[in-house]
Design a protein around this motif. Structure first.
Motif, PDB file in Angstrom:
ATOM      1  N   SER A  71       0.840  -1.194   0.000  1.00  0.00           N
ATOM      2  CA  SER A  71       0.000   0.000   0.000  1.00  0.00           C
ATOM      3  C   SER A  71       0.878   1.248   0.000  1.00  0.00           C
ATOM      4  O   SER A  71       0.630   2.210  -0.737  1.00  0.00           O
ATOM      5  N   ALA A  72       1.932   1.215   0.823  1.00  0.00           N
ATOM      6  CA  ALA A  72       2.860   2.347   0.883  1.00  0.00           C
ATOM      7  C   ALA A  72       3.589   2.521  -0.447  1.00  0.00           C
ATOM      8  O   ALA A  72       3.800   3.645  -0.919  1.00  0.00           O
ATOM      9  N   LEU A  73       3.959   1.405  -1.056  1.00  0.00           N
ATOM     10  CA  LEU A  73       4.661   1.469  -2.337  1.00  0.00           C
ATOM     11  C   LEU A  73       3.743   2.009  -3.439  1.00  0.00           C
ATOM     12  O   LEU A  73       4.204   2.671  -4.373  1.00  0.00           O
ATOM     13  N   SER A  74       2.452   1.756  -3.318  1.00  0.00           N
ATOM     14  CA  SER A  74       1.495   2.310  -4.270  1.00  0.00           C
ATOM     15  C   SER A  74       1.501   3.834  -4.188  1.00  0.00           C
ATOM     16  O   SER A  74       1.553   4.531  -5.208  1.00  0.00           O
ATOM     17  N   VAL A  75       1.465   4.345  -2.961  1.00  0.00           N
ATOM     18  CA  VAL A  75       1.508   5.796  -2.753  1.00  0.00           C
ATOM     19  C   VAL A  75       2.813   6.365  -3.309  1.00  0.00           C
ATOM     20  O   VAL A  75       2.822   7.364  -4.034  1.00  0.00           O
ATOM     21  N   ASN A  76       3.917   5.701  -2.970  1.00  0.00           N
ATOM     22  CA  ASN A  76       5.224   6.172  -3.435  1.00  0.00           C
ATOM     23  C   ASN A  76       5.335   6.139  -4.957  1.00  0.00           C
ATOM     24  O   ASN A  76       5.973   6.999  -5.569  1.00  0.00           O
ATOM     25  N   SER A  77       4.705   5.146  -5.584  1.00  0.00           N
ATOM     26  CA  SER A  77       4.795   5.028  -7.045  1.00  0.00           C
ATOM     27  C   SER A  77       4.114   6.205  -7.741  1.00  0.00           C
ATOM     28  O   SER A  77       4.570   6.670  -8.787  1.00  0.00           O
ATOM     29  N   VAL A  78       3.033   6.687  -7.155  1.00  0.00           N
ATOM     30  CA  VAL A  78       2.335   7.831  -7.733  1.00  0.00           C
ATOM     31  C   VAL A  78       3.201   9.087  -7.609  1.00  0.00           C
ATOM     32  O   VAL A  78       3.337   9.871  -8.552  1.00  0.00           O
ATOM     33  N   ASP A  79       3.800   9.271  -6.421  1.00  0.00           N
ATOM     34  CA  ASP A  79       4.645  10.439  -6.220  1.00  0.00           C
ATOM     35  C   ASP A  79       5.887  10.385  -7.103  1.00  0.00           C
ATOM     36  O   ASP A  79       6.323  11.400  -7.641  1.00  0.00           O
ATOM     37  N   GLU A  80       6.453   9.187  -7.270  1.00  0.00           N
ATOM     38  CA  GLU A  80       7.626   9.061  -8.147  1.00  0.00           C
ATOM     39  C   GLU A  80       7.269   9.493  -9.568  1.00  0.00           C
ATOM     40  O   GLU A  80       8.057  10.172 -10.244  1.00  0.00           O
ATOM     41  N   ALA A  81       6.069   9.126 -10.027  1.00  0.00           N
ATOM     42  CA  ALA A  81       5.635   9.503 -11.377  1.00  0.00           C
ATOM     43  C   ALA A  81       5.522  11.019 -11.494  1.00  0.00           C
ATOM     44  O   ALA A  81       5.857  11.605 -12.526  1.00  0.00           O
ATOM     45  N   ILE A  82       5.057  11.662 -10.410  1.00  0.00           N
ATOM     46  CA  ILE A  82       4.966  13.130 -10.397  1.00  0.00           C
ATOM     47  C   ILE A  82       6.363  13.730 -10.497  1.00  0.00           C
ATOM     48  O   ILE A  82       6.615  14.646 -11.288  1.00  0.00           O
ATOM     49  N   PHE A  83       7.289  13.213  -9.696  1.00  0.00           N
ATOM     50  CA  PHE A  83       8.656  13.742  -9.690  1.00  0.00           C
ATOM     51  C   PHE A  83       9.333  13.550 -11.046  1.00  0.00           C
ATOM     52  O   PHE A  83      10.087  14.404 -11.504  1.00  0.00           O
ATOM     53  N   LYS A  84       9.077  12.419 -11.692  1.00  0.00           N
ATOM     54  CA  LYS A  84       9.700  12.130 -12.987  1.00  0.00           C
ATOM     55  C   LYS A  84       8.944  12.767 -14.144  1.00  0.00           C
ATOM     56  O   LYS A  84       9.433  12.777 -15.281  1.00  0.00           O
ATOM     57  N   GLY A  85       7.740  13.273 -13.877  1.00  0.00           N
ATOM     58  CA  GLY A  85       6.956  13.892 -14.935  1.00  0.00           C
ATOM     59  C   GLY A  85       6.534  12.908 -16.007  1.00  0.00           C
ATOM     60  O   GLY A  85       6.519  13.213 -17.195  1.00  0.00           O
ATOM     61  N   SER A  86       6.184  11.678 -15.567  1.00  0.00           N
ATOM     62  CA  SER A  86       5.817  10.639 -16.522  1.00  0.00           C
ATOM     63  C   SER A  86       4.722   9.738 -15.957  1.00  0.00           C
ATOM     64  O   SER A  86       4.762   9.364 -14.778  1.00  0.00           O
ATOM     65  N   GLN A  96      -0.925  13.221 -14.518  1.00  0.00           N
ATOM     66  CA  GLN A  96      -0.974  14.061 -15.718  1.00  0.00           C
ATOM     67  C   GLN A  96      -1.371  15.484 -15.363  1.00  0.00           C
ATOM     68  O   GLN A  96      -0.911  16.449 -15.989  1.00  0.00           O
ATOM     69  N   GLY A  97      -2.197  15.643 -14.324  1.00  0.00           N
ATOM     70  CA  GLY A  97      -2.590  16.970 -13.869  1.00  0.00           C
ATOM     71  C   GLY A  97      -1.384  17.768 -13.389  1.00  0.00           C
ATOM     72  O   GLY A  97      -1.244  18.969 -13.694  1.00  0.00           O
ATOM     73  N   TYR A  98      -0.496  17.110 -12.652  1.00  0.00           N
ATOM     74  CA  TYR A  98       0.730  17.765 -12.197  1.00  0.00           C
ATOM     75  C   TYR A  98       1.603  18.137 -13.385  1.00  0.00           C
ATOM     76  O   TYR A  98       2.173  19.226 -13.456  1.00  0.00           O
ATOM     77  N   ILE A  99       1.717  17.200 -14.351  1.00  0.00           N
ATOM     78  CA  ILE A  99       2.544  17.432 -15.530  1.00  0.00           C
ATOM     79  C   ILE A  99       2.007  18.623 -16.328  1.00  0.00           C
ATOM     80  O   ILE A  99       2.756  19.522 -16.720  1.00  0.00           O
ATOM     81  N   ASP A 100       0.705  18.649 -16.548  1.00  0.00           N
ATOM     82  CA  ASP A 100       0.089  19.731 -17.318  1.00  0.00           C
ATOM     83  C   ASP A 100       0.251  21.087 -16.635  1.00  0.00           C
ATOM     84  O   ASP A 100       0.413  22.120 -17.305  1.00  0.00           O
ATOM     85  N   ASP A 101       0.215  21.092 -15.302  1.00  0.00           N
ATOM     86  CA  ASP A 101       0.353  22.347 -14.548  1.00  0.00           C
ATOM     87  C   ASP A 101       1.811  22.758 -14.356  1.00  0.00           C
ATOM     88  O   ASP A 101       2.095  23.860 -13.879  1.00  0.00           O
ATOM     89  N   GLY A 102       2.731  21.841 -14.702  1.00  0.00           N
ATOM     90  CA  GLY A 102       4.149  22.135 -14.515  1.00  0.00           C
ATOM     91  C   GLY A 102       4.547  22.144 -13.048  1.00  0.00           C
ATOM     92  O   GLY A 102       5.473  22.848 -12.641  1.00  0.00           O
ATOM     93  N   ASP A 103       3.853  21.339 -12.247  1.00  0.00           N
ATOM     94  CA  ASP A 103       4.099  21.319 -10.802  1.00  0.00           C
ATOM     95  C   ASP A 103       4.727  20.020 -10.330  1.00  0.00           C
ATOM     96  O   ASP A 103       4.677  18.985 -10.999  1.00  0.00           O
ATOM     97  N   THR A 104       5.303  20.101  -9.146  1.00  0.00           N
ATOM     98  CA  THR A 104       5.753  18.936  -8.406  1.00  0.00           C
ATOM     99  C   THR A 104       5.463  19.268  -6.947  1.00  0.00           C
ATOM    100  O   THR A 104       4.674  20.161  -6.673  1.00  0.00           O
ATOM    101  N   TRP A 105       6.070  18.587  -5.998  1.00  0.00           N
ATOM    102  CA  TRP A 105       5.890  18.980  -4.604  1.00  0.00           C
ATOM    103  C   TRP A 105       7.157  18.710  -3.814  1.00  0.00           C
ATOM    104  O   TRP A 105       8.006  17.928  -4.219  1.00  0.00           O
ATOM    105  N   VAL A 106       7.280  19.387  -2.690  1.00  0.00           N
ATOM    106  CA  VAL A 106       8.446  19.234  -1.824  1.00  0.00           C
ATOM    107  C   VAL A 106       7.979  19.132  -0.379  1.00  0.00           C
ATOM    108  O   VAL A 106       6.846  19.474  -0.053  1.00  0.00           O
ATOM    109  N   GLY A 107       8.875  18.662   0.469  1.00  0.00           N
ATOM    110  CA  GLY A 107       8.551  18.563   1.890  1.00  0.00           C
ATOM    111  C   GLY A 107       8.319  17.129   2.317  1.00  0.00           C
ATOM    112  O   GLY A 107       8.855  16.182   1.727  1.00  0.00           O
ATOM    113  N   GLU A 108       7.508  16.985   3.356  1.00  0.00           N
ATOM    114  CA  GLU A 108       7.266  15.667   3.939  1.00  0.00           C
ATOM    115  C   GLU A 108       5.780  15.430   4.152  1.00  0.00           C
ATOM    116  O   GLU A 108       5.070  16.289   4.663  1.00  0.00           O
ATOM    117  N   THR A 109       5.318  14.281   3.758  1.00  0.00           N
ATOM    118  CA  THR A 109       3.934  13.886   4.019  1.00  0.00           C
ATOM    119  C   THR A 109       3.952  12.669   4.935  1.00  0.00           C
ATOM    120  O   THR A 109       4.695  11.716   4.695  1.00  0.00           O
TER     121      THR A 109
END
Length: 203
Positions: free
Chosen positions: A75-90, A113-126
């Motif tokens: 479950s944790a790896l699922s969450v991490n996989s989504v964030d990794e995709a955001i960071f990689k822009g893919s 894709q929403g993050y990619i289209d907006d040109g955003d990523t995120w930083v910090g800790e969740t």
């Protein structure tokens, strides 16, 4: 920082970190044809990497039951996989399709894709806490958990500007997820529903 759902933009406010981090939640999507999960043919699992300056912290990793612990880990790896995709822009990273399937995968792709289209990523800790598992038969499970996004913020890739938004009740999100064990033994997240500002997750 998962937000769609796993997170589109949680409150429609471009300056808000309320882009739920788990793509797909709360979209109400019923995609008739979900992207197929391309699980690795080998027993090896894809390595997930984050850039410096970002971290997901998962509490309650041990339940005392081996099966439940395996569910929590994936479950944790699922969450991490989504964030990794955001960071990689893919939206075609190996891990995204490895740890997510069905509606969760299609909504995650839309979210990223929403993050990619907006040109955003995120930083910090969740921080992810109060994680609980319920097993349903031999190959299905449900995981509920809360996220604390008070220390994670949206960052504009082009300018490097970090949108430091104040902490509010919406900085805390309740997630209800469904997981199914595939033939390779991976507990894939198949559906996610989130409730931003849920009273159960408030400090």
């Amino acid at each position: 920082m998962a937000a769609l759902l796993l997170a589109g933009c949680g409150g429609g406010d471009g300056d808000s970190k309320a882009k739920d981090k788990i793509a797909g939640a709360d979209t109400g999507e019923t995609a008739s044809a979900s992207p197929s999960a391309s699980a690795s043919s080998s027993s090896g699992r894809p390595k997930i990497t984050f850039p410096s300056g970002v971290k997901n912290v998962f509490e309650d990793t041990k339940s005392g039951d081996a099966t439940k612990d395996a569910v929590l880990a994936d479950s944790a790896l699922s969450v991490n996989s989504v964030d990794e995709a955001i960071f990689k822009g893919s939206t075609s990273t190996e891990a995204l399709g490895f740890y997510n399937a069905g509606k969760a995968l299609s909504s995650s792709i839309t979210y990223v894709q929403g993050y990619i289209d907006d040109g955003d990523t995120w930083v910090g800790e969740t921080r992810y806490f109060d994680r609980k598992v319920t097993l349903s038969g031999a190959k299905e499970a449900y995981v509920t958990y809360c996220s604390d996004e008070s220390k994670s913020f949206i960052k504009v890739k082009k300018t490097g500007k970090v949108k430091n938004t104040p902490t509010t009740a919406d900085s805390y999100v309740l997630y209800h997820t469904t997981l199914a064990q595939n033939a390779a033994g991976v507990w894939q997240t198949t559906n996610v529903v989130s409730n931003r500002g849920a009273k159960e997750c408030q400090p």
